[in-house]
Design a protein around this motif. Structure first.
Motif, short mmCIF file in Angstrom:
data_model
loop_
_atom_site.label_atom_id
_atom_site.label_comp_id
_atom_site.label_asym_id
_atom_site.label_seq_id
_atom_site.Cartn_x
_atom_site.Cartn_y
_atom_site.Cartn_z
N ARG A 57 28.95 47.83 34.79
CA ARG A 57 30.33 47.52 35.16
C ARG A 57 31.36 48.49 34.59
O ARG A 57 32.50 48.53 35.04
CB ARG A 57 30.68 46.08 34.74
CG ARG A 57 29.79 45.04 35.37
CD ARG A 57 30.37 43.65 35.33
NE ARG A 57 31.49 43.51 36.24
CZ ARG A 57 32.11 42.35 36.50
NH1 ARG A 57 31.70 41.25 35.88
NH2 ARG A 57 33.12 42.29 37.34
N SER A 66 42.86 50.66 35.75
CA SER A 66 43.69 49.60 36.32
C SER A 66 45.16 49.72 35.93
O SER A 66 46.03 49.20 36.64
CB SER A 66 43.17 48.22 35.87
OG SER A 66 43.50 47.97 34.51
N TYR A 84 35.75 39.73 32.22
CA TYR A 84 36.94 40.55 31.99
C TYR A 84 38.04 39.78 31.26
O TYR A 84 38.91 40.39 30.64
CB TYR A 84 37.47 41.11 33.31
CG TYR A 84 36.87 42.47 33.63
CD1 TYR A 84 37.10 43.57 32.82
CD2 TYR A 84 36.05 42.64 34.74
CE1 TYR A 84 36.55 44.81 33.10
CE2 TYR A 84 35.49 43.87 35.03
CZ TYR A 84 35.75 44.96 34.21
OH TYR A 84 35.18 46.18 34.48
N TRP A 147 44.87 40.81 38.83
CA TRP A 147 43.54 41.38 38.63
C TRP A 147 42.51 40.58 39.43
O TRP A 147 42.45 39.36 39.32
CB TRP A 147 43.20 41.31 37.14
CG TRP A 147 41.84 41.81 36.75
CD1 TRP A 147 40.64 41.16 36.91
CD2 TRP A 147 41.53 43.06 36.13
NE1 TRP A 147 39.62 41.93 36.43
CE2 TRP A 147 40.14 43.10 35.94
CE3 TRP A 147 42.32 44.14 35.71
CZ2 TRP A 147 39.50 44.19 35.35
CZ3 TRP A 147 41.68 45.22 35.12
CH2 TRP A 147 40.30 45.25 34.94
N THR A 149 38.28 41.04 40.48
CA THR A 149 37.06 41.84 40.48
C THR A 149 35.94 41.06 41.15
O THR A 149 35.64 39.93 40.78
CB THR A 149 36.63 42.21 39.05
OG1 THR A 149 36.57 41.03 38.24
CG2 THR A 149 37.59 43.20 38.43
N GLU A 150 35.36 41.68 42.17
CA GLU A 150 34.18 41.19 42.88
C GLU A 150 34.40 39.85 43.57
O GLU A 150 33.45 39.10 43.79
CB GLU A 150 32.97 41.13 41.92
CG GLU A 150 32.64 42.50 41.34
CD GLU A 150 31.42 42.50 40.44
OE1 GLU A 150 30.72 41.47 40.37
OE2 GLU A 150 31.16 43.54 39.81
N GLU A 180 38.84 45.34 42.59
CA GLU A 180 37.51 45.96 42.50
C GLU A 180 36.53 45.05 43.21
O GLU A 180 36.58 43.83 43.04
CB GLU A 180 37.11 46.16 41.04
CG GLU A 180 35.74 46.81 40.85
CD GLU A 180 34.71 45.86 40.25
OE1 GLU A 180 33.93 45.29 41.04
OE2 GLU A 180 34.71 45.69 39.02
N ASP A 181 35.65 45.64 44.06
CA ASP A 181 34.73 44.78 44.81
C ASP A 181 33.53 45.60 45.28
O ASP A 181 33.49 46.82 45.18
CB ASP A 181 35.44 44.16 46.01
CG ASP A 181 34.90 42.78 46.37
OD1 ASP A 181 33.74 42.47 46.01
OD2 ASP A 181 35.62 42.01 47.03
N ALA A 243 37.19 50.67 43.39
CA ALA A 243 38.31 50.17 42.60
C ALA A 243 39.59 50.79 43.15
O ALA A 243 39.66 52.01 43.35
CB ALA A 243 38.14 50.52 41.13
#
Length: 250
Positions: A57, A66, A84, A147, A149-150, A180-181, A243
């Motif tokens: 990661r 970021s 995170y 934020w 992520t995924e 982010e994904d 990202a």
């Protein structure tokens, strides 16, 4: 709910030049964001289950990309197991804050909030917020950074225009929306519910349609060996990820 307890951020920070993490000697607090982020990543407060995922990661590179700053107020969409959340809470420090935005379907499960509440008990700058839907979200204040992520691909299965409008509304002018994904280039949104991936170009189109400006892209999580034809959970390796950093205009 706000759960206040001992704040580890700042008081236990270490730079690369510091001695052992368990040293009783006073530590030198870092000044650069690189040092704050590194201290959060190497913090002994993080569980082994999280640190075991760091190679895949790359949290230090991702947090730095970021645009997170010391003292920021961050809204984290669907923090899951808090991978995170811990890092961000220590990075922003005691003068910052994390809104951990937990979906209501999670909260309705027996023990569904136990994990994130335990993390909130470990830090003093996390507020757990249960949300019925990210499309109708109203926070107590405009934040510096959103934020996710995924999980943007999951949001895209619903009214993503309303979600992105809600992010825009709850973000201060000049603030950042970080996404982010798992990547599925060239597929638009056709793989969001099947392969649990999304085309980064589709994300750019959707987020900029809400009024954001794409500021930067990172390929630090790019994996050219990923054929993009399986769910990340089924792919035998580290999935290809993207990202993106968007900014709300001033």
């Amino acid at each position: 709910m706000r759960i206040a307890t001992i704040l580890l951020a700042g008081s236990a920070m270490l730079t690369a030049a510091c001695t052992s993490l368990t040293s009783p000697e006073p530590v030198v607090l870092p000044n650069a964001m690189e040092d704050y982020v590194l201290a959060a990543v190497v913090s002994p407060a993080r569980p082994e289950a999280d640190t075991a995922r760091d190679e895949a990661r790359k949290p230090e590179e991702i947090v730095l990309f970021s645009g997170v700053q010391r003292g920021d107020v961050i809204a984290e969409i669907a923090p899951g197991g808090g991978y995170y959340t811990r890092i961000l809470a220590q990075t922003v420090g005691p003068e910052g804050k994390i809104y951990a935005l937990m979906p209501s379907f999670f909260a309705s499960r027996p023990g569904g909030l136990d994990g994130i509440n335990a993390i909130a008990e470990q830090y003093g700058n996390i507020e757990v917020v249960v949300v019925e839907g990210y499309d109708t979200l109203t926070l107590p204040q405009q934040v510096d950074l959103f934020w996710t992520t995924e999980n943007y691909h999951d949001l895209a299965n619903g009214d993503i225009a309303a979600v992105n409008a809600g992010v825009f509304r709850n973000l201060r002018p000049g603030g950042i929306f970080f996404v982010e994904d798992h990547s599925a280039p060239g597929t638009g949104t056709s793989a969001t519910s099947t392969l649990h991936r999304i085309d980064p170009a589709a994300v750019v189109d959707q987020v900029t349609a809400a009024g954001f400006v794409l500021e930067a892209e990172s390929d630090v999580l790019h994996n050219p060996a990923d054929p993009h034809d399986a769910s990340p959970r089924d792919f035998d390796g580290v999935s290809d990820k993207f990202a993106l950093r968007f900014r709300r205009p001033e």
